[in-house]
Design an enzyme around this catalytic site. Sequence first.
Site, PDB file in Angstrom:
ATOM      1  N   PRO A 124      42.395  44.456  36.007  1.00 61.75           N
ATOM      2  CA  PRO A 124      41.779  44.673  37.327  1.00 61.75           C
ATOM      3  C   PRO A 124      40.301  45.045  37.218  1.00 61.75           C
ATOM      4  CG  PRO A 124      43.829  45.904  37.111  1.00 61.75           C
ATOM      5  CD  PRO A 124      43.482  45.393  35.746  1.00 61.75           C
ATOM      6  N   GLU A 179      50.435  51.131  31.565  1.00 62.42           N
ATOM      7  CA  GLU A 179      49.163  51.614  32.151  1.00 62.42           C
ATOM      8  C   GLU A 179      47.994  50.748  31.701  1.00 62.42           C
ATOM      9  OE1 GLU A 179      51.532  53.422  33.958  1.00 62.42           O
ATOM     10  OE2 GLU A 179      49.419  53.741  34.541  1.00 62.42           O
ATOM     11  N   ASP A 187      40.221  20.253  47.425  1.00 63.81           N
ATOM     12  CA  ASP A 187      40.750  21.612  47.590  1.00 63.81           C
ATOM     13  C   ASP A 187      39.777  22.513  48.320  1.00 63.81           C
ATOM     14  OD1 ASP A 187      42.376  21.966  44.352  1.00 63.81           O
ATOM     15  OD2 ASP A 187      42.944  20.983  46.224  1.00 63.81           O
TER      16      ASP A 187
END
Length: 243
Positions: free
Chosen positions: A75, A102, A154
Amino acid sequence: MCSGPLNESILRRAQDKQLVEFRVHDLRGWTHDRHRVVDDVPYGGGSGMVLKPEPFFEAIDALRGAESQVLLLTPQGERFDQTMACRLAEAPHLILLCGRYEGFDERVRSLADREISIGDYVVSGGELPALVLIDAVVRLIPGALGDAESAHQDSFAGGLLEHPQYTRPPVYRGLRVPEVLLSGDHEQIRRWRRKETLRRTLQRRPDLLERAALSAEDHGFLADIRGTEDGEMTNTRSGHEHR
Ligand code: 4FV
């Protein structure tokens, strides 16, 4: 978890066409203890477990070649998008490091050429982000898509959102396909699609418009859209539509 998506549809066909080869490795293959441990408690305390550095370093020692790019899914990485997918579609060899628990011991980050995030949310492992990246990249490899599929139309292909698509029947439950699409007039259809692409992008992702390369024709369409939208806007404030 990975074999399913990698062996279906476009990814399956791309392998069959020898356009791409996938290898999925179990991290425990680079452990040396009886319990094949890959995680441990975090230094400094706290909940959850952290992935140990050794298996990743030994895996990269074994797998990295001269042309390899090591991508770490996290992330905390650069946001993955179509532009990045296009660039990665030219890379000869990608090694995708997937986390669990984690996350990784911080020293694992030193192995990565790039850290990539698929979005600002947390999933339970790096496998799905890796599969998302693989799917978005492989379909851009020339020859991966059959005629029925096409990458160049697309969303984001031109940095804008895709225009509305319709198929048979021409009317369904009173919902009608726009006349122009039934007209056979390809120039009018091209113009309608471009205008709807601009309208949808203006409404939903104006940030993309700022970055897009727009033609004089596009600016004309946008003036129309803004004109009518403002027109409509005025009316909606008074609560009823004037078509
Ligand atoms: C993620 C993302 C992501 C974080 C902890 C896996 C999880 C767990 N990866 N884009 N968003 N990873 O949520 O790439 O280890």
